[in-house]
Write an enzyme that holds these catalytic residues in place. Structure first.
Site, PDB file in Angstrom:
ATOM      1  N   PRO A   1     -13.215 -10.152   1.587  1.00  0.00           N
ATOM      2  CA  PRO A   1     -13.477 -11.348   2.413  1.00  0.00           C
ATOM      3  C   PRO A   1     -14.361 -12.387   1.720  1.00  0.00           C
ATOM      4  CG  PRO A   1     -13.876  -9.311   3.644  1.00  0.00           C
ATOM      5  CD  PRO A   1     -13.737  -8.927   2.213  1.00  0.00           C
TER       6      PRO A   1
ATOM      7  N   GLU B   1       0.824  -1.218   0.000  1.00  0.00           N
ATOM      8  CA  GLU B   1       0.000   0.000   0.000  1.00  0.00           C
ATOM      9  C   GLU B   1       0.858   1.268   0.000  1.00  0.00           C
ATOM     10  OE1 GLU B   1      -3.457   0.397   2.440  1.00  0.00           O
ATOM     11  OE2 GLU B   1      -4.109  -1.662   2.088  1.00  0.00           O
TER      12      GLU B   1
ATOM     13  N   ASN C   1      -3.929 -11.104   3.306  1.00  0.00           N
ATOM     14  CA  ASN C   1      -5.354 -10.979   3.596  1.00  0.00           C
ATOM     15  C   ASN C   1      -5.986 -12.349   3.863  1.00  0.00           C
ATOM     16  OD1 ASN C   1      -6.320  -8.164   3.590  1.00  0.00           O
ATOM     17  ND2 ASN C   1      -5.419  -8.120   1.533  1.00  0.00           N
TER      18      ASN C   1
ATOM     19  N   ASP D   1       1.158  -8.827   2.610  1.00  0.00           N
ATOM     20  CA  ASP D   1      -0.179  -8.848   3.194  1.00  0.00           C
ATOM     21  C   ASP D   1      -0.993  -9.833   2.360  1.00  0.00           C
ATOM     22  OD1 ASP D   1      -2.753  -8.466   4.081  1.00  0.00           O
ATOM     23  OD2 ASP D   1      -2.812  -6.310   3.714  1.00  0.00           O
TER      24      ASP D   1
ATOM     25  N   PHE E   1     -12.079  -5.587  12.235  1.00  0.00           N
ATOM     26  CA  PHE E   1     -11.348  -6.856  12.120  1.00  0.00           C
ATOM     27  C   PHE E   1     -10.112  -6.830  12.993  1.00  0.00           C
ATOM     28  CE2 PHE E   1      -7.971  -9.463  10.370  1.00  0.00           C
ATOM     29  CZ  PHE E   1      -8.598 -10.695  10.252  1.00  0.00           C
TER      30      PHE E   1
ATOM     31  N   ASN F   1      -3.257  -7.075  11.977  1.00  0.00           N
ATOM     32  CA  ASN F   1      -4.224  -6.077  11.522  1.00  0.00           C
ATOM     33  C   ASN F   1      -5.225  -5.881  12.662  1.00  0.00           C
ATOM     34  OD1 ASN F   1      -7.026  -5.888   9.316  1.00  0.00           O
ATOM     35  ND2 ASN F   1      -5.520  -4.285   9.594  1.00  0.00           N
TER      36      ASN F   1
ATOM     37  N   HIS G   1       0.721  -8.386  -2.326  1.00  0.00           N
ATOM     38  CA  HIS G   1      -0.482  -7.951  -1.623  1.00  0.00           C
ATOM     39  C   HIS G   1      -1.653  -8.667  -2.276  1.00  0.00           C
ATOM     40  CE1 HIS G   1      -2.921  -4.352   0.199  1.00  0.00           C
ATOM     41  NE2 HIS G   1      -3.274  -5.521   0.682  1.00  0.00           N
TER      42      HIS G   1
END
Length: 593
Positions: free
Chosen positions: A394, A263, A428, A426, A491, A486, A389
């Protein structure tokens, strides 16, 4: 404190000489809009970002960046406004003059101090002569459009008077505007120290000269740092002007040899990260996501991954970009051509713009000792550093798994030939996800929950098996992943990892991640002291002295595929030259790493 913009009217034109025409008494321009950029809170040594829009006599609107000759600027410094006792990052609104003699930002804080604060923490009662409110004097400090606050401005508001000029150069009594800022806050303090936890097993002081440190962090792009997403964070703490200093201080404090960031905006890379880290001895590369640029703060920009390395330790050998969209399009269309199905729907679902940046580095300090080890042009160890990344959505576990599959396929196609892998980013994906299981074990069990949602039938097209040997630094070193990487209101969990090849690299230590009591001090992240919604990860590695083919032989002589991917403690069973042995999360090594 939100900025205040009000018109300036310091008198009536009727008090001037009546001999001048109405046109002569009108300013050359009028201020139509003046504001701080997104409720900015001034920070010491950072220019206060101001937007000023003017209108000329012909009705033309334009932004003045300091070049218009028909307007004058004046900055003034106001009286001291103490911060809240409980929340030093907030301006006080209430002063207790009867009991605690402290300042508070809200009624709740005032009542908390009144009822619960021990007397030893009360402020001093002021002298009787100081009970009266001091006159709020404002002192002129600059007459330019831009202003960088100094230490003398801390805890004081600033005021900018924007004064249109008459044709003869006199200041107009109408058409101007004033902005009043919140109080100036000091530049962020030095980054907090983070304890390094060493891997269990043996520690040899000789390793200190061989180790290298890796840092991974999603720094939260300014594009996404909005009040609607992070309503609990102070506006000024969300501003890039504040956060960029904290980010840089943390990067420099960890003194990593390799840094992988996600990011990162292209403008931030060019204007901040690359020049600032170059001064600290780093060279960097940036790759934007394959998405349309976004118009942000007056210009188009994009965000992506940035990888930096210390030029005194590593030299770049090669660089490759993993374009998930292009790879998925090629693979889907090849499969659909074979079975005669339509590829458009699948390609559309997979086209998210995510990328990975792969950089091959050669170690300038540590030379290889065996012919089976990957060797660079100068005889040093080489490794591939992959920064990625993965998609955030979700509800798109199928797309995340596809991107992970494509990344593994790309690494296999690189023909690394015993070259160690560092895969950071990241992802996720939590430790319970199919992505984590796929990378960790080389396969995904058929009944995994993430495989149930497959709206385009994408997962049926995947061969979810690979033989890359990968482990994570934190699980290997600490027995489990970091509890949180995170931490927001919506979250709280682990999404970021530093993967490595345990057959070629040994993880020596990891940085301790803040516990929840620290992360929730200002509700969640980001906060005034933690500039991203993610927590940085740091791990220290060294190259194995053992030949890579010896590890392969061990694998082929009875270890099953799952055991190979589990990546057992790479230090276990080794004996240091000094015979020093530390079991568990030994802290002896930590003071050096």
């Amino acid at each position: 404190m939100a900025h205040l913009a009000r018109g300036l009217d310091r008198g009536s034109s009727s008090s001037r000489s009546g001999s001048r025409s109405d046109d002569e008494e009108q300013p050359m321009v009028t201020v139509v809009r003046a504001e701080l950029v997104r409720g900015h809170r001034p920070v010491v040594v950072s220019e206060v970002p101001v937007y000023v829009a003017l209108k000329d006599r012909d009705g033309r609107f334009f932004e003045d960046k300091g070049t218009c000759p028909n307007v004058r600027y004046r900055w003034l410094r106001g009286p001291v406004v103490k911060p809240c006792f409980f929340h030093p990052h907030k301006m006080s609104q209430i002063r207790d003059v009867a009991k605690t003699y402290l300042c508070y930002c809200s009624k709740e804080c005032f009542l908390r101090g009144w009822h619960n604060l021990p007397q030893t923490m009360w402020g001093s009662k002021p002298d009787d002569s100081l009970w009266e409110e001091p006159i709020a004097e404002w002192i002129e400090v600059a007459n330019t459009r831009s202003y960088c606050p100094g230490k003398e401005d801390i805890d004081r508001p600033l005021r900018l008077d924007i004064l249109p000029l008459m044709k003869d150069g006199r200041e107009s009594v109408t058409g101007g505007m004033t902005i009043t800022t919140g109080t100036v806050i000091p530049t962020p303090k030095e980054a907090r120290t983070r304890r390094m936890i060493s891997n269990g097993g043996t520690f040899n002081a000789e390793w200190l000269s061989k180790q290298f440190k890796v840092m991974n962090w999603n720094v939260l792009a300014d594009l996404y740092a909005t009040e609607s997403v992070y309503p609990y964070c102070e506006k000024w703490a969300l501003s890039w002007t504040w956060r960029k200093h904290l980010i840089l201080k943390e990067l420099k404090s960890m003194a990593a040899d390799i840094i992988t960031l996600q990011e990162v905006q292209k403008d931030a890379f060019d204007d901040w990260f690359r020049p600032q880290l170059a001064e600290a001895g780093y060279e960097g590369m940036f790759q934007a996501k394959k998405r349309d640029p976004i118009f942000h703060r007056g210009k188009y920009t994009a965000e992506g991954c940035a990888t930096f390395y210390k030029t005194t330790r590593f030299k770049r050998v090669d660089k490759q970009v993993v374009d998930y969209d292009r790879m998925s399009k090629d693979e889907i269309r090849n499969q659909c051509a074979l079975d005669g199905t339509d590829s458009d729907k699948s390609v559309q679902r997979l086209s998210k713009g995510n990328i990975a940046l792969a950089v091959i580095l050669e170690d300038l300090h540590i030379k290889t000792t065996h012919s089976s080890q990957a060797t660079g042009p100068n005889g040093g160890h080489v490794l591939v550093v992959v920064n990625t990344h993965i998609l955030c959505d979700p509800s798109a576990a199928d797309v995340k798994l596809w991107q992970s599959h494509l990344l593994v396929q790309h690494l296999k196609q690189m023909n690394l030939d015993h070259m160690p892998i560092l895969l950071a980013g990241d992802f996720n994906s939590t430790p319970e996800s199919a992505v984590y299981e796929y990378l960790r074990r080389g396969s995904v069990r058929a009944d995994h929950e993430d495989l149930r949602h497959d709206p385009c039938g994408l997962l049926g097209k995947l061969n979810l098996h690979h033989r890359l040997c990968l482990a994570t630094a934190y699980e290997t070193c600490n027995g489990r992943e970091a509890q949180y990487t995170n931490y927001t209101e919506d979250f709280k969990g682990t999404l970021d990892y530093i993967w490595f090849s345990p057959d070629a690299l040994a993880v020596l230590a990891i940085s301790q991640v803040d516990d929840e009591s620290q992360l929730m001090q200002e509700t969640a992240l980001p906060s005034s002291t933690r500039p991203s919604d993610h927590v940085s990860l740091v791990a220290t590695f060294m190259f194995h002295d053992a030949p890579a083919d010896a590890n392969e032989a061990q694998h082929s002589n009875g270890s099953d595929a799952h055991g190979y991917h589990m990546g057992s403690n790479p230090l276990a069973g080794l004996t240091g030259a000094d015979g020093l042995s530390l079991q568990g999360a030994a802290m002896y090594a930590a003071q050096y790493l």
